[in-house]
Design a protein around this motif. Sequence first.
Motif, mmCIF file in Angstrom:
data_model
loop_
_atom_site.group_PDB
_atom_site.id
_atom_site.type_symbol
_atom_site.label_atom_id
_atom_site.label_comp_id
_atom_site.label_asym_id
_atom_site.label_seq_id
_atom_site.Cartn_x
_atom_site.Cartn_y
_atom_site.Cartn_z
ATOM 1 N N VAL A 45 0.850 -1.183 0.000
ATOM 2 C CA VAL A 45 0.000 0.000 0.000
ATOM 3 C C VAL A 45 0.892 1.241 0.000
ATOM 4 O O VAL A 45 1.966 1.239 0.592
ATOM 5 C CB VAL A 45 -0.895 0.014 1.265
ATOM 6 N N SER A 46 0.425 2.305 -0.647
ATOM 7 C CA SER A 46 1.151 3.578 -0.576
ATOM 8 C C SER A 46 0.323 4.564 0.237
ATOM 9 O O SER A 46 -0.906 4.511 0.258
ATOM 10 C CB SER A 46 1.446 4.125 -1.973
ATOM 11 N N ALA A 47 1.038 5.455 0.910
ATOM 12 C CA ALA A 47 0.367 6.420 1.780
ATOM 13 C C ALA A 47 1.238 7.654 1.955
ATOM 14 O O ALA A 47 2.453 7.608 1.776
ATOM 15 C CB ALA A 47 0.076 5.795 3.138
ATOM 16 N N LEU A 48 0.585 8.729 2.324
ATOM 17 C CA LEU A 48 1.261 9.986 2.611
ATOM 18 C C LEU A 48 1.456 10.093 4.118
ATOM 19 O O LEU A 48 0.485 10.073 4.875
ATOM 20 C CB LEU A 48 0.401 11.156 2.116
ATOM 21 N N CYS A 52 1.134 15.269 13.194
ATOM 22 C CA CYS A 52 0.712 16.488 13.877
ATOM 23 C C CYS A 52 1.022 16.313 15.364
ATOM 24 O O CYS A 52 1.702 15.358 15.754
ATOM 25 C CB CYS A 52 -0.751 16.812 13.606
ATOM 26 N N GLU A 53 0.545 17.202 16.171
ATOM 27 C CA GLU A 53 0.950 17.237 17.570
ATOM 28 C C GLU A 53 0.718 15.917 18.307
ATOM 29 O O GLU A 53 1.577 15.458 19.051
ATOM 30 C CB GLU A 53 0.205 18.368 18.291
ATOM 31 N N ASP A 54 -0.423 15.283 18.106
ATOM 32 C CA ASP A 54 -0.746 14.094 18.886
ATOM 33 C C ASP A 54 -0.983 12.828 18.066
ATOM 34 O O ASP A 54 -1.237 11.769 18.638
ATOM 35 C CB ASP A 54 -1.953 14.364 19.779
ATOM 36 N N VAL A 55 -0.909 12.925 16.730
ATOM 37 C CA VAL A 55 -1.212 11.776 15.869
ATOM 38 C C VAL A 55 -0.212 11.693 14.724
ATOM 39 O O VAL A 55 0.221 12.711 14.179
ATOM 40 C CB VAL A 55 -2.643 11.892 15.280
ATOM 41 N N TYR A 56 0.145 10.455 14.389
ATOM 42 C CA TYR A 56 0.943 10.199 13.196
ATOM 43 C C TYR A 56 0.007 9.490 12.213
ATOM 44 O O TYR A 56 -0.495 8.405 12.503
ATOM 45 C CB TYR A 56 2.149 9.312 13.524
ATOM 46 N N TYR A 57 -0.246 10.135 11.064
ATOM 47 C CA TYR A 57 -1.146 9.581 10.062
ATOM 48 C C TYR A 57 -0.370 8.948 8.916
ATOM 49 O O TYR A 57 0.688 9.442 8.521
ATOM 50 C CB TYR A 57 -2.012 10.686 9.439
ATOM 51 N N LEU A 58 -0.923 7.890 8.364
ATOM 52 C CA LEU A 58 -0.587 7.411 7.041
ATOM 53 C C LEU A 58 -1.877 7.555 6.252
ATOM 54 O O LEU A 58 -2.881 6.909 6.561
ATOM 55 C CB LEU A 58 -0.123 5.951 7.070
ATOM 56 N N VAL A 59 -1.855 8.459 5.278
ATOM 57 C CA VAL A 59 -3.056 8.754 4.491
ATOM 58 C C VAL A 59 -2.971 7.933 3.209
ATOM 59 O O VAL A 59 -2.158 8.227 2.333
ATOM 60 C CB VAL A 59 -3.157 10.265 4.188
ATOM 61 N N ARG A 60 -3.807 6.899 3.132
ATOM 62 C CA ARG A 60 -3.754 5.975 1.994
ATOM 63 C C ARG A 60 -4.112 6.674 0.696
ATOM 64 O O ARG A 60 -5.136 7.354 0.600
ATOM 65 C CB ARG A 60 -4.733 4.819 2.201
ATOM 66 N N MET A 61 -3.239 6.484 -0.304
ATOM 67 C CA MET A 61 -3.508 6.968 -1.656
ATOM 68 C C MET A 61 -2.460 6.417 -2.604
ATOM 69 O O MET A 61 -1.327 6.162 -2.208
ATOM 70 C CB MET A 61 -3.543 8.499 -1.713
ATOM 71 N N THR A 62 -2.869 6.230 -3.845
ATOM 72 C CA THR A 62 -1.926 5.838 -4.885
ATOM 73 C C THR A 62 -1.311 7.094 -5.471
ATOM 74 O O THR A 62 -1.790 8.215 -5.209
ATOM 75 C CB THR A 62 -2.633 5.056 -6.008
#
Length: 117
Positions: A45-48, A52-62
Amino acid sequence: MNSKKRIIKDYDALAEETLDQIKLRYPRGFAQHLVKYTDRNGKLVSALPFECEDVYYLVRMTIREAEQIIEDDDDYDDDGTLRDDFGLDDEDDAAILDEASQNEEEEEEAERLKKDD
C-alpha cells in the motif's frame, strides 16, 4: 515513552482542519512524498505520512490518486502548487507554510545529493 497515536485513513475521511494542515505541510503536492508499506493482509500500500501534535497519520492513496486530488483541489494552482493566499488568515499559518516549503526544499536537495553519490 510518549508515543503518538498512529492512524491509517483515506484522504476523504480526514477532518477539514487536518486536510488544511496536510496542504500546508505539502504545498507542492503529495505524489513525490508517498511511502510504501505492507498492510496486515500482506498487500503493498502507498500512503502519505503526516505528523501532527498528537497523531501520526498514514493517508492511503496511490500516486494517481495523489495527483488527482491536487488537480481537483481549487487550493492548488495549475502547476500543482498551493495558492499563495491559502490559509494565510493569520501569522501562524504563514509560518507553517514557510517552514513546510523550507523542509520540502531541504528534502529535495538531500535526494539530489543521494543521486549524485
